[in-house]
Write an enzyme that holds these catalytic residues in place. Structure first.
Site, PDB file in Angstrom:
ATOM      1  N   SER A 142       0.839  -1.186   0.000  1.00 58.96           N
ATOM      2  CA  SER A 142       0.000   0.000   0.000  1.00 58.96           C
ATOM      3  C   SER A 142       0.880   1.244   0.000  1.00 58.96           C
ATOM      4  CB  SER A 142      -0.913  -0.005   1.232  1.00 58.96           C
ATOM      5  OG  SER A 142      -1.836   1.059   1.185  1.00 58.96           O
ATOM      6  N   ASP A 143       0.416   2.278  -0.661  1.00 58.30           N
ATOM      7  CA  ASP A 143       1.124   3.547  -0.658  1.00 58.30           C
ATOM      8  C   ASP A 143       0.089   4.661  -0.762  1.00 58.30           C
ATOM      9  OD1 ASP A 143       3.995   4.651  -0.827  1.00 58.30           O
ATOM     10  OD2 ASP A 143       2.864   5.835  -2.285  1.00 58.30           O
TER      11      ASP A 143
END
Length: 192
Positions: A68-69
């Site tokens: 995730s970012d």
């Protein structure tokens, strides 16, 4: 179910993933997070989420890897993590009375099959008008220097909001659980 690994060192993401009550471990991926020239914020978070998951693929060859970012976007400009007081102050001054859209890239990589699911989940925060004294009090209270946008929505940061808009409030904290559950279900994981 293949073992689940969160490709992150973030305590916020670990807390969110633990809400699903699935056993998991975590490991910090080592990737270059520098945006490509003219790369859109949407493309950036999708790419980085996929790279974070992919960076651990050799170490975890029969696993489900979650990457995730997140970036915050204000008036077309990407806001990163402030890392210090002056930058946090400037970010909140810019956000005052405006709307900031948080784009969270999410990737689920099945390293056994090579299947990757990648998405980007938007969430918008509409900020109250913030005077300098309020900004200083908030920054002193929470010191959100490791948070994109310079606030912690799971804490006192919510007092800075006039309204929020989006399908998954957990995306604002950095791991969109509603979309992640969809991805896990597609991999045959039973929740609950």
């Amino acid at each position: 179910m293949p073992p689940l690994v969160l490709a992150s060192s973030s305590p916020y993401r670990r807390e969110l993933l633990s809400r699903l009550r699935l056993p998991f471990t975590w490991s910090a991926p080592s990737i270059d997070e520098t945006p490509f020239p003219r790369e859109s914020a949407d493309a950036l978070v999708r790419r980085l989420a996929a790279e974070k998951a992919g960076a651990l693929a050799q170490e975890y060859p029969h696993h489900l890897l979650v990457g995730s970012d997140q970036v915050a976007v204000l008036n077309g400009r990407i806001l990163g993590k402030p890392h210090d007081l002056p930058r946090a102050r400037a970010q909140l001054q810019s956000a005052s009375g405006n709307s900031v859209t948080f784009l969270t890239g999410l990737a689920l990589l099945n390293t056994a099959s090579g299947t990757a699911q990648i998405d980007c989940i938007p969430f918008t925060v509409h900020f109250r008008h913030l005077d300098a004294a309020r900004i200083e009090r908030y920054l002193a209270a929470e010191q959100p220097f490791d948070c994109a946008g310079s606030f912690k929505s799971e804490g006192l940061g919510v007092s800075l909001f006039r309204a929020t808009e989006g399908e998954d409030a957990t995306s604002l904290i950095g791991l969109p659980l509603i979309r992640l559950v969809d991805m896990l279900l597609a991999e045959g994981v039973q929740i609950p």
